[in-house]
Design an enzyme around this catalytic site. Structure first.
Site, PDB file in Angstrom:
ATOM      1  CG  ASP A   2       8.291 -55.682   3.893  1.00  0.00           C
ATOM      2  OD1 ASP A   2       7.119 -55.983   4.193  1.00  0.00           O
ATOM      3  OD2 ASP A   2       9.277 -56.344   4.265  1.00  0.00           O
ATOM      4  CD  GLU A   5       6.212 -61.204   6.204  1.00  0.00           C
ATOM      5  OE1 GLU A   5       5.912 -62.346   6.573  1.00  0.00           O
ATOM      6  OE2 GLU A   5       6.924 -60.988   5.211  1.00  0.00           O
TER       7      GLU A   5
HETATM    8 ZN    ZN Z   1       4.550 -61.956   2.634  1.00  0.00          ZN
END
Ligand code: ZN
EC number: 3.4.11.4
Length: 411
Positions: free
Chosen positions: A81, A176
């Site tokens: 992401d 994340e």
């Molecule tokens: Zn990162």
């Protein structure tokens, strides 16, 4: 290797994988599924084994051992992401060959310039091949550079069977940037003894210390009365909230701290006479100091409760993640090997504490000690993000070198 890295990276960068903290699915956005499926196909096509994707979008694969030595299984991780705070749609990477050290016009029409006057680190990249944005989106080097580097290192090892190595596991993970990367990571299925996230910044970064982190939510109830007749009756929750904030040490805030210094950070303050809500994050590298900070908040809340009434103040503190150092120190050689790998390649390791968390901060407490390696990018999460393709080559080489060193040190 460089052309291969550039091609991979640009291909990943074009998929919009911006994560969304308001979504309750995993991955939080459909673009991450799209990239995950692409990566599955690519892992299979380069010859990786046990390529899997689970119901939550976690991609895993194996590079089987080609030695009889007893080498520990090590893993490499990168996240799919990109940051929610800046758009990742229609990313249109620009390539600057032989960067001359001057201004880079990212977008002529909008007058967006990446200049060494604003970003003096650009001086380090003279002569490099740089990849930049077109000024309207982020680039996504955080962390698609990490994915490209891991993929390229695996391909290199598959193409060079003469290089002996143990079993290597790789994983590409969702979300994340919204702190959920490890939440559904299956450590047992991954089956590595240690891992490295390839998610750091510039060349040489090597990190195994992160903050201990908690958040605190304080709700203060007031009593609203017509101001004309309020004497002795009104309780203004805004003012109690101000009193709370003022009892915290003013210099222990993000804007006054660096290095190993911790802080209290007032993220938001929303109030009226009747009710005020404060939202803080608490950060400290030292576990005892971290606990002391939480205790301090409880003390202040208790003293205000005593002054204004017990039911007026509620304080809720939740731990978010802990300093991974505690879990990595017992297996310190994994940091030493990364250090040695960089030195062997002529890269000066830059070991520094992360004033934040990585997926490794949570994974290390889930039984997978996971320091962080540089991926090479600069100016993450915005339109000025860029990365040197030459340093991406170095990052891929570090991965290969770490894998070699584990084999060489095994018996
Ligand atoms: Zn990162």
């Amino acid at each position: 290797m460089k052309q291969e890295l550039i091609e991979r990276f640009i291909c990943y960068a074009k998929v919009n994988t911006q994560s969304d903290p308001n979504s309750h699915t995993c991955p939080s956005t459909s673009g991450q599924w799209e990239l995950a499926r692409m990566l599955v196909e690519e892992l299979k096509s380069i010859g990786m084994e046990d390529v899997t994707i689970d119901d939550n979008g976690y991609v895993m694969a194996t590079l089987p051992a080609n030695t009889d030595k007893n080498v520990p299984v090590i893993g490499f991780l990168a996240h799919m992401d990109t940051a929610p705070e800046f758009t990742g749609a229609n990313v249109n990477p620009q390539i600057i060959e032989q960067y001359d050290g001057g201004d880079i016009v990212l977008n002529k029409e909008q007058g967006i310039i990446l200049s060494p006057n604003d970003f003096p680190e650009l001086a380090h990249y003279q002569g490099h091949t740089l990849i930049t944005t077109d000024g309207t989106t982020l680039l996504g080097a955080d962390d698609k550079a990490g994915i490209a580097e891991i993929m390229t290192a695996m391909n290199y090892l598959i193409q060079h069977p003469e290089i002996k190595h143990g079993k290597v596991r790789v994983a590409f993970t969702p979300d994340e940037e919204i702190g959920r990367g490890p939440h559904k990571f299956d450590v047992a299925k991954f089956g590595a003894q240690f891992a490295y996230t390839v998610d750091g910044g510039p060349l040489g970064e090597l990190e195994y210390e992160s903050f201990n982190a908690a958040e605190a939510k304080i709700t203060i109830k007031g009593k609203n009365v017509h101001p004309g007749t309020a004497k002795g009756k009104m309780i203004n929750s805004i003012k109690i909230a101000m009193e709370f904030e003022q009892q915290l040490p003013a210099d222990e805030a993000p804007e006054h701290t660096e290095g190993y210094e911790g802080f209290y950070h007032l993220l938001s303050f929303q109030g009226s006479v009747e009710e005020t809500k404060l939202h803080y994050i608490i950060r400290d590298f030292d576990r005892e100091q971290f606990e002391a900070r939480k205790a301090k908040m409880k003390e202040i809340a208790a003293s205000l409760a005593q002054k204004y009434g017990n039911d007026r103040i509620t304080l809720e503190i939740n731990d978010q993640y802990y300093n991974m150092r505690e879990k990595i120190e017992p297996v310190r050689h994994i940091v030493d090997i990364a250090h040695e790998a960089m030195t062997n390649l002529g890269i000066e390791p830059k070991v520094k504490p992360i004033r934040g968390g990585t997926d490794g901060s949570q994974l290390s407490y889930m039984g997978l000690p996971t320091p962080n390696l540089f991926a090479g990018g600069e100016n993450f999460h915005g339109r000025y993000e860029y990365i040197s393709a030459d340093n991406m080559v170095k990052a891929a080489e570090v991965i290969v070198e770490i894998i070699k060193l584990f084999e060489q040190k095994a018996s």
